[in-house]
Design a protein around this motif. Structure first.
Motif, PDB file in Angstrom:
ATOM      1  N   ARG A 158    -104.561  36.274 103.176  1.00 15.81           N
ATOM      2  CA  ARG A 158    -104.713  37.731 103.235  1.00 15.81           C
ATOM      3  C   ARG A 158    -105.996  38.122 103.955  1.00 15.81           C
ATOM      4  NH1 ARG A 158    -103.062  37.365  97.576  1.00 15.81           N
ATOM      5  NH2 ARG A 158    -100.842  37.892  97.417  1.00 15.81           N
ATOM      6  N   ARG A 159    -107.014  37.302 103.793  1.00 11.86           N
ATOM      7  CA  ARG A 159    -108.277  37.589 104.489  1.00 11.86           C
ATOM      8  C   ARG A 159    -108.208  37.223 105.963  1.00 11.86           C
ATOM      9  NH1 ARG A 159    -110.420  35.181  99.755  1.00 11.86           N
ATOM     10  NH2 ARG A 159    -110.765  33.240 100.899  1.00 11.86           N
ATOM     11  N   GLN A 160    -107.075  36.631 106.339  1.00 14.74           N
ATOM     12  CA  GLN A 160    -106.886  36.165 107.708  1.00 14.74           C
ATOM     13  C   GLN A 160    -107.994  35.176 108.068  1.00 14.74           C
ATOM     14  OE1 GLN A 160    -106.479  39.541 110.335  1.00 14.74           O
ATOM     15  NE2 GLN A 160    -104.392  39.908 109.673  1.00 14.74           N
ATOM     16  N   ALA A 161    -107.665  33.939 107.926  1.00 10.33           N
ATOM     17  CA  ALA A 161    -108.619  32.851 108.137  1.00 10.33           C
ATOM     18  C   ALA A 161    -109.367  33.013 109.452  1.00 10.33           C
ATOM     19  CB  ALA A 161    -107.881  31.522 108.119  1.00 10.33           C
ATOM     20  N   SER A 162    -110.578  32.505 109.475  1.00  8.25           N
ATOM     21  CA  SER A 162    -111.497  32.748 110.584  1.00  8.25           C
ATOM     22  C   SER A 162    -111.063  32.141 111.909  1.00  8.25           C
ATOM     23  CB  SER A 162    -112.889  32.210 110.221  1.00  8.25           C
ATOM     24  OG  SER A 162    -112.806  30.830 109.903  1.00  8.25           O
ATOM     25  N   SER A 163    -110.155  31.180 111.872  1.00 11.06           N
ATOM     26  CA  SER A 163    -109.696  30.550 113.116  1.00 11.06           C
ATOM     27  C   SER A 163    -108.201  30.285 113.027  1.00 11.06           C
ATOM     28  CB  SER A 163    -110.446  29.237 113.351  1.00 11.06           C
ATOM     29  OG  SER A 163    -110.013  28.261 112.406  1.00 11.06           O
ATOM     30  N   PRO A 164    -107.519  30.206 114.179  1.00  7.94           N
ATOM     31  CA  PRO A 164    -106.081  29.905 114.147  1.00  7.94           C
ATOM     32  C   PRO A 164    -105.779  28.586 113.448  1.00  7.94           C
ATOM     33  CG  PRO A 164    -106.735  30.694 116.317  1.00  7.94           C
ATOM     34  CD  PRO A 164    -107.992  30.496 115.535  1.00  7.94           C
ATOM     35  N   ILE A 209    -105.010  30.085  97.931  1.00 11.13           N
ATOM     36  CA  ILE A 209    -104.423  29.906  99.265  1.00 11.13           C
ATOM     37  C   ILE A 209    -103.913  31.238  99.800  1.00 11.13           C
ATOM     38  CG2 ILE A 209    -102.576  28.775 100.563  1.00 11.13           C
ATOM     39  CD1 ILE A 209    -102.761  26.464  98.505  1.00 11.13           C
ATOM     40  N   LYS A 210    -103.247  32.003  98.944  1.00 16.96           N
ATOM     41  CA  LYS A 210    -102.733  33.319  99.362  1.00 16.96           C
ATOM     42  C   LYS A 210    -103.882  34.260  99.700  1.00 16.96           C
ATOM     43  CE  LYS A 210     -98.489  33.111  96.597  1.00 16.96           C
ATOM     44  NZ  LYS A 210     -97.757  33.696  95.436  1.00 16.96           N
ATOM     45  N   ASP A 211    -104.946  34.234  98.901  1.00 15.64           N
ATOM     46  CA  ASP A 211    -106.106  35.083  99.189  1.00 15.64           C
ATOM     47  C   ASP A 211    -106.703  34.734 100.546  1.00 15.64           C
ATOM     48  OD1 ASP A 211    -105.814  36.379  96.795  1.00 15.64           O
ATOM     49  OD2 ASP A 211    -107.401  35.253  95.753  1.00 15.64           O
ATOM     50  N   GLY A 212    -106.766  33.449 100.849  1.00 20.79           N
ATOM     51  CA  GLY A 212    -107.277  33.031 102.146  1.00 20.79           C
ATOM     52  C   GLY A 212    -106.433  33.557 103.290  1.00 20.79           C
ATOM     53  N   GLU A 218    -107.404  27.167 110.999  1.00 25.46           N
ATOM     54  CA  GLU A 218    -107.511  27.352 109.551  1.00 25.46           C
ATOM     55  C   GLU A 218    -106.332  28.155 109.019  1.00 25.46           C
ATOM     56  OE1 GLU A 218    -109.119  27.332 105.627  1.00 25.46           O
ATOM     57  OE2 GLU A 218    -109.222  26.042 107.392  1.00 25.46           O
ATOM     58  N   TYR A 219    -105.910  29.159 109.778  1.00 25.92           N
ATOM     59  CA  TYR A 219    -104.764  29.973 109.364  1.00 25.92           C
ATOM     60  C   TYR A 219    -103.520  29.108 109.216  1.00 25.92           C
ATOM     61  CZ  TYR A 219    -101.044  33.440 109.466  1.00 25.92           C
ATOM     62  OH  TYR A 219     -99.925  34.190 109.165  1.00 25.92           O
ATOM     63  N   TYR A 220    -103.223  28.295 110.223  1.00 30.27           N
ATOM     64  CA  TYR A 220    -102.016  27.462 110.162  1.00 30.27           C
ATOM     65  C   TYR A 220    -102.144  26.358 109.121  1.00 30.27           C
ATOM     66  CZ  TYR A 220    -100.201  29.931 114.182  1.00 30.27           C
ATOM     67  OH  TYR A 220     -99.724  30.915 115.018  1.00 30.27           O
ATOM     68  N   ARG A 221    -103.369  25.901 108.854  1.00 33.76           N
ATOM     69  CA  ARG A 221    -103.567  24.931 107.777  1.00 33.76           C
ATOM     70  C   ARG A 221    -103.209  25.565 106.428  1.00 33.76           C
ATOM     71  NH1 ARG A 221    -107.327  22.854 104.095  1.00 33.76           N
ATOM     72  NH2 ARG A 221    -108.652  24.686 104.361  1.00 33.76           N
ATOM     73  N   LEU A 222    -103.633  26.809 106.231  1.00 41.13           N
ATOM     74  CA  LEU A 222    -103.317  27.508 104.983  1.00 41.13           C
ATOM     75  C   LEU A 222    -101.824  27.796 104.861  1.00 41.13           C
ATOM     76  CD1 LEU A 222    -106.349  29.973 104.820  1.00 41.13           C
ATOM     77  CD2 LEU A 222    -105.861  28.125 103.213  1.00 41.13           C
ATOM     78  N   VAL A 223    -101.180  28.096 105.991  1.00 40.78           N
ATOM     79  CA  VAL A 223     -99.723  28.311 105.974  1.00 40.78           C
ATOM     80  C   VAL A 223     -99.017  27.044 105.494  1.00 40.78           C
ATOM     81  CG1 VAL A 223     -97.691  28.655 107.436  1.00 40.78           C
ATOM     82  CG2 VAL A 223     -99.699  30.124 107.725  1.00 40.78           C
ATOM     83  N   LYS A 224     -99.438  25.898 106.009  1.00 39.06           N
ATOM     84  CA  LYS A 224     -98.840  24.623 105.586  1.00 39.06           C
ATOM     85  C   LYS A 224     -99.137  24.343 104.118  1.00 39.06           C
ATOM     86  CE  LYS A 224     -98.996  22.695 110.227  1.00 39.06           C
ATOM     87  NZ  LYS A 224     -99.647  21.771 111.170  1.00 39.06           N
ATOM     88  N   MET A 225    -100.347  24.642 103.682  1.00 40.08           N
ATOM     89  CA  MET A 225    -100.707  24.430 102.286  1.00 40.08           C
ATOM     90  C   MET A 225     -99.861  25.305 101.363  1.00 40.08           C
ATOM     91  SD  MET A 225    -104.865  24.163 102.666  1.00 40.08           S
ATOM     92  CE  MET A 225    -105.189  24.114 100.902  1.00 40.08           C
ATOM     93  N   LEU A 226     -99.601  26.533 101.777  1.00 37.37           N
ATOM     94  CA  LEU A 226     -98.763  27.427 100.964  1.00 37.37           C
ATOM     95  C   LEU A 226     -97.339  26.905 100.883  1.00 37.37           C
ATOM     96  CD1 LEU A 226     -98.482  30.065  99.379  1.00 37.37           C
ATOM     97  CD2 LEU A 226     -97.942  31.204 101.540  1.00 37.37           C
ATOM     98  N   ASN A 227     -96.789  26.476 102.015  1.00 34.14           N
ATOM     99  CA  ASN A 227     -95.428  25.929 102.028  1.00 34.14           C
ATOM    100  C   ASN A 227     -95.322  24.712 101.121  1.00 34.14           C
ATOM    101  OD1 ASN A 227     -92.666  25.673 103.117  1.00 34.14           O
ATOM    102  ND2 ASN A 227     -93.449  23.846 104.135  1.00 34.14           N
ATOM    103  N   VAL A 228     -96.305  23.823 101.226  1.00 34.81           N
ATOM    104  CA  VAL A 228     -96.306  22.619 100.398  1.00 34.81           C
ATOM    105  C   VAL A 228     -96.471  22.981  98.923  1.00 34.81           C
ATOM    106  CG1 VAL A 228     -97.631  20.545  99.821  1.00 34.81           C
ATOM    107  CG2 VAL A 228     -97.093  21.053 102.209  1.00 34.81           C
ATOM    108  N   GLY A 229     -97.411  23.885  98.636  1.00 36.99           N
ATOM    109  CA  GLY A 229     -97.664  24.250  97.255  1.00 36.99           C
ATOM    110  C   GLY A 229     -96.471  24.887  96.572  1.00 36.99           C
ATOM    111  N   ALA A 285     -93.151  17.103 106.750  1.00 42.30           N
ATOM    112  CA  ALA A 285     -93.912  17.251 108.000  1.00 42.30           C
ATOM    113  C   ALA A 285     -95.264  17.902 107.727  1.00 42.30           C
ATOM    114  CB  ALA A 285     -93.115  18.075 109.004  1.00 42.30           C
ATOM    115  N   ASP A 286     -95.274  18.903 106.848  1.00 35.56           N
ATOM    116  CA  ASP A 286     -96.537  19.565 106.525  1.00 35.56           C
ATOM    117  C   ASP A 286     -97.457  18.635 105.748  1.00 35.56           C
ATOM    118  OD1 ASP A 286     -95.866  21.865 107.849  1.00 35.56           O
ATOM    119  OD2 ASP A 286     -95.260  22.979 106.071  1.00 35.56           O
TER     120      ASP A 286
END
Length: 242
Positions: free
Chosen positions: A200-206, A195-198, A208-219, A172-173
């Protein structure tokens, strides 16, 4: 190798298996999407074409001219596709394997059995009709008793319990990211720290944050998922995709 992934019911994971398991392991096979509704797999494989089930003459021509081809037949076009298959004398002759995915559930298993038996009635040999057990949670024999029994009792198709793909939210991701599993292994796995650093910096928009969460799960899941698909493909095709 030329493969048709088909079934008369939807939501069996045909597009996911076509894009993530088959195409990358078949010499970068062309993906032909036979569908008028769901186009998810077109986002995942660049060199794809799209036709409708009633255009069987064109579909058959694609089978003739391509050495490596995956034909992903959507449920909404399956009836027209099978009608086209029967309209040609031995219209299945260019297909090396017909793959019938099945997910847990009595209705889903009954419809996959019907698909496999329809192919057998058209004259397709048992060895060319193969079930993929999809979205397996724990044990194939417990979750798919109807189709295992039907394969054994009719002798018309192959349902090897080792040919299974586990339930996994990575797909799904991947669909949301419009990314293939192959690309995820190449691009995300080596860059997990970024991806983890991004995050931790708390992405600038929701978004982007959820995109990074999906990228981490996939990675984190891409390599183990790819290995499991390697195993299922080897059982399914016996190395014929090489």
């Amino acid at each position: 190798m030329k493969v048709v992934v088909a079934g008369i019911s939807g939501n069996q994971g045909k597009s996911t298996l076509s894009a993530h398991m088959l195409v990358p392991r078949m010499n970068g096979a062309k993906l032909l999407v036979v569908e008028s509704i769901n186009q998810d797999s077109r986002d995942l494989v660049s060199a794809s074409g799209m036709l409708r089930g009633e255009e069987f003459k064109k579909i058959y021509l694609e089978m003739v001219v391509n050495d490596d081809l995956v034909v992903d037949v959507g449920a909404s076009n399956s009836e027209a596709f099978f009608e086209g298959l029967t309209s040609f004398n031995a219209g299945h002759d260019e297909v090396d394997l017909f793959i019938v995915p099945v997910v847990p559930g009595a209705k889903e298993q009954a419809e996959s059995i019907l698909t496999a038996r329809m192919l057998a009635a058209m004259g397709v040999e048992k060895e060319r009709i193969r079930v993929v057990f999809n979205r397996v949670k724990r044990d194939v024999s417990e979750e798919f008793p109807e189709i295992v029994y039907a394969a054994e009792s009719t002798g018309e198709f192959i349902a090897d319990p080792r040919c299974m793909v586990f339930e996994n939210d990575i797909y799904a991701d991947l669909a949301d990211l419009k990314m293939s599993l192959k690309v995820a292994c190449e691009k995300l796995v080596p860059n997990l720290k970024d991806i983890k650093d991004g995050l931790r910096r708390q992405a600038s928009s929701p978004d982007e944050y959820y995109r990074l969460v999906k990228m981490l799960n996939v990675g984190k899941k891409a390599e183990s998922t790819s290995r499991q698909l390697d195993e299922a493909f080897l059982v399914l095709c016996g190395g014929r995709g090489e």
